[in-house]
Design a protein around this motif. Structure first.
Motif, short mmCIF file in Angstrom:
data_model
loop_
_atom_site.label_atom_id
_atom_site.label_comp_id
_atom_site.label_asym_id
_atom_site.label_seq_id
_atom_site.Cartn_x
_atom_site.Cartn_y
_atom_site.Cartn_z
N GLU A 249 -12.34 -32.76 33.31
CA GLU A 249 -13.35 -32.81 34.35
C GLU A 249 -12.85 -32.06 35.57
O GLU A 249 -11.69 -32.23 35.99
N THR A 250 -13.71 -31.23 36.15
CA THR A 250 -13.32 -30.38 37.26
C THR A 250 -14.25 -30.56 38.45
O THR A 250 -15.43 -30.93 38.29
N ALA A 251 -13.73 -30.28 39.64
CA ALA A 251 -14.53 -30.40 40.86
C ALA A 251 -15.60 -29.32 40.92
O ALA A 251 -16.71 -29.55 41.41
N GLU A 252 -15.26 -28.12 40.44
CA GLU A 252 -16.20 -27.02 40.47
C GLU A 252 -16.87 -26.87 39.11
O GLU A 252 -16.34 -27.30 38.09
N GLU A 253 -18.03 -26.26 39.12
CA GLU A 253 -18.76 -26.03 37.87
C GLU A 253 -17.95 -25.13 36.95
O GLU A 253 -17.35 -24.15 37.39
N ILE A 254 -17.91 -25.49 35.69
CA ILE A 254 -17.19 -24.71 34.70
C ILE A 254 -18.07 -24.55 33.48
O ILE A 254 -18.74 -25.49 33.04
N THR A 255 -18.11 -23.36 32.94
CA THR A 255 -18.90 -23.07 31.76
C THR A 255 -18.00 -22.75 30.59
O THR A 255 -16.80 -22.53 30.75
N LYS A 256 -18.59 -22.73 29.41
CA LYS A 256 -17.84 -22.35 28.22
C LYS A 256 -17.22 -20.97 28.40
O LYS A 256 -16.02 -20.77 28.12
N ALA A 257 -18.00 -20.03 28.91
CA ALA A 257 -17.51 -18.66 29.08
C ALA A 257 -16.38 -18.59 30.11
O ALA A 257 -15.38 -17.90 29.89
N SER A 258 -16.53 -19.30 31.23
CA SER A 258 -15.49 -19.23 32.26
C SER A 258 -14.21 -19.94 31.82
O SER A 258 -13.11 -19.51 32.15
N ALA A 259 -14.36 -21.00 31.03
CA ALA A 259 -13.18 -21.70 30.51
C ALA A 259 -12.44 -20.81 29.52
O ALA A 259 -11.21 -20.68 29.57
N GLU A 309 -19.31 -27.21 26.77
CA GLU A 309 -19.60 -27.77 28.08
C GLU A 309 -19.98 -29.24 27.94
O GLU A 309 -20.60 -29.64 26.96
N THR A 310 -19.58 -30.05 28.91
CA THR A 310 -19.95 -31.46 28.97
C THR A 310 -20.57 -31.73 30.34
O THR A 310 -20.48 -30.88 31.24
N PRO A 311 -21.22 -32.87 30.54
CA PRO A 311 -21.83 -33.14 31.85
C PRO A 311 -20.85 -33.10 33.01
O PRO A 311 -21.23 -32.81 34.14
N ALA A 312 -19.57 -33.36 32.74
CA ALA A 312 -18.58 -33.42 33.83
C ALA A 312 -17.57 -32.29 33.80
O ALA A 312 -16.73 -32.20 34.69
N GLY A 313 -17.62 -31.42 32.78
CA GLY A 313 -16.61 -30.38 32.70
C GLY A 313 -16.63 -29.66 31.38
O GLY A 313 -17.63 -29.08 30.99
N ILE A 314 -15.52 -29.74 30.65
CA ILE A 314 -15.36 -28.96 29.44
C ILE A 314 -14.62 -29.77 28.39
O ILE A 314 -13.80 -30.64 28.72
N GLN A 315 -14.93 -29.52 27.12
CA GLN A 315 -14.22 -30.15 26.01
C GLN A 315 -13.71 -29.04 25.11
O GLN A 315 -14.36 -28.03 24.90
N TYR A 316 -12.50 -29.23 24.56
CA TYR A 316 -11.93 -28.22 23.68
C TYR A 316 -10.83 -28.85 22.83
O TYR A 316 -10.38 -29.98 23.07
N ASN A 317 -10.39 -28.10 21.83
CA ASN A 317 -9.28 -28.51 20.98
C ASN A 317 -8.12 -27.53 21.20
O ASN A 317 -8.35 -26.33 21.35
N CYS A 318 -6.90 -28.05 21.21
CA CYS A 318 -5.74 -27.17 21.34
C CYS A 318 -4.67 -27.59 20.34
O CYS A 318 -4.62 -28.74 19.89
N LEU A 319 -3.83 -26.62 20.00
CA LEU A 319 -2.84 -26.82 18.95
C LEU A 319 -1.58 -26.03 19.27
O LEU A 319 -1.65 -24.92 19.80
N ALA A 320 -0.42 -26.61 18.97
CA ALA A 320 0.84 -25.87 19.04
C ALA A 320 1.80 -26.41 17.98
O ALA A 320 1.67 -27.57 17.54
N HIS A 321 2.75 -25.59 17.60
CA HIS A 321 3.78 -26.02 16.65
C HIS A 321 4.74 -26.94 17.39
O HIS A 321 5.44 -26.52 18.31
N ASN A 322 4.83 -28.17 16.96
CA ASN A 322 5.53 -29.18 17.75
C ASN A 322 7.05 -29.04 17.74
O ASN A 322 7.71 -29.44 18.71
N THR A 323 7.64 -28.47 16.69
CA THR A 323 9.11 -28.32 16.71
C THR A 323 9.55 -26.94 17.18
O THR A 323 10.73 -26.75 17.45
N ILE A 324 8.61 -26.01 17.32
CA ILE A 324 8.95 -24.70 17.88
C ILE A 324 8.51 -24.68 19.34
O ILE A 324 9.32 -24.91 20.24
#
Length: 344
Positions: A249-259, A309-324
């Motif tokens: 959730e962000t104070a300023e408006e955020i869109t899918k494209a801007s994120a 986009e969500t009513p309060a901000g943005i939703q997404y999935n993220c991933l990283a290799h946990n041992t590297i």
């Protein structure tokens, strides 16, 4: 320039990943490995039960394992990487820093200590300046630098990319691989055909560490970020790669494209292990996936997808290799930054 490096606790799972990452490194020459007293005096190939999916480098197999004590580590070692269990590291690491060694540590102890830099180089490289405060307060010539928890490392670079929109609140649910618990951490009977909706201490790390990482150094201390974080951490039956569902959730408006643009433009660094770009953005809604995407950027990139986009901000999935990216690679990258900035 060649920098002699050593590994504290080099026979365990993360220690083995350190060895893999340091093999052929353009700046670092691995000369010293320490382990428990039971392993000291043995050739590394005899002391370690090797579990990495590449052979032990020939020269490493011949290295004689030393005791994890400053008196047993050569003076010509310029930088030490620590993969010790946190309970051991809490006692041992200060002994090495008092003896003048610079320690880049993956161990969880002291991460939130006021005078210990907790660093993701692309996010808060300037926090290394806290070393001067650390040396003044503790009276030692060495330095102790930490990288954060593996799940925190996966998320925080994405949050840093969104901070220009006025980051206020974050909710995250993690799907964490079994390797994050170590080889013996989760039994097959526990995890096959199952999900464990609790990982001891993990949620607290995800709540507290981002505030320090996203904070600012004012010359004497870290002023923590005021973002509120809530976390639910789950162990799932994947081998490597932590996948996380994030609601920001962000104070300023955020869109899918801007994120997505903010993710794609996230700062990278000119260091040997730093990926470019830092964040790989997937348009395909069913990516990233651990099996397909954990090794992008040699395991050092953050993968992002499913941006909505969500009513309060943005939703997404993220991933990283946990041992590297989430462990040994993060400490190596911190070591490269320590060299680049003249601390080593």
């Amino acid at each position: 320039m060649s920098v002699n490096v050593g590994i504290l606790g080099g026979t365990g799972a993360v220690g083995q990943r350190f060895i893999q990452l340091l093999d052929g490194h353009p700046e670092f020459e691995l000369t010293t490995i320490t382990a428990s007293d039971a392993s000291a005096g043995k050739a590394y190939r005899e002391a370690a039960k090797w579990r990495i999916d590449s052979p032990i480098p020939e020269y490493v197999g011949d290295i004689e394992v030393r005791a994890t004590d400053p008196s047993d580590v050569p003076d010509d070692v310029d930088l030490l990487f620590s993969s010790l269990p946190s309970g051991v590291a809490a006692d041992v690491e200060p002994k090495f820093t008092e003896a003048g060694y610079v320690v880049s540590s993956n161990s969880s102890n002291s991460r939130m200590a006021d005078d210990v830099p907790l660093v993701i180089p692309e996010v808060n490289a300037d926090h290394l300046n806290l070393i001067e405060v650390q040396r003044d307060e503790r009276g030692w010539d060495g330095a102790l630098v930490k990288n954060p928890n593996c799940s925190t490392i996966t998320m925080v670079p994405t949050l840093a990319a969104l901070d220009n929109f006025g980051l206020e609140r974050v909710h995250v649910s993690t799907l964490q691989a079994v390797s994050g618990a170590g080889y013996d951490g989760v039994t097959s009977m526990e995890i096959i055909d199952n999900v464990i909706p609790h990982i001891g201490g993990e949620e607290d790390k995800m709540v507290t560490e981002p505030k320090k990482l996203l904070g600012s150094f004012d010359g004497s201390e870290i002023v923590q970020h005021d973002v509120d974080v809530a976390a639910s951490c789950n162990r799932v039956p994947t081998l490597d790669g932590h996948l996380e569902n994030v609601w920001a959730e962000t104070a300023e408006e955020i869109t899918k494209a801007s994120a997505e643009a903010a993710f794609a433009e996230a700062t990278t660094l000119d260091l040997p292990s730093a990926p470019d770009p830092l964040i790989e953005v997937f348009e395909d809604p069913d990516r990233p996936q651990p099996r397909l995407d954990r090794t992008i950027g040699d395991g050092m990139q953050i993968a992002v997808g499913g941006v909505q986009e969500t009513p309060a901000g943005i939703q997404y999935n993220c991933l990283a290799h946990n041992t590297i990216r989430g462990a040994a690679g993060a400490s190596v990258l911190n070591g490269e930054l320590l060299v680049e900035d003249g601390w080593v």
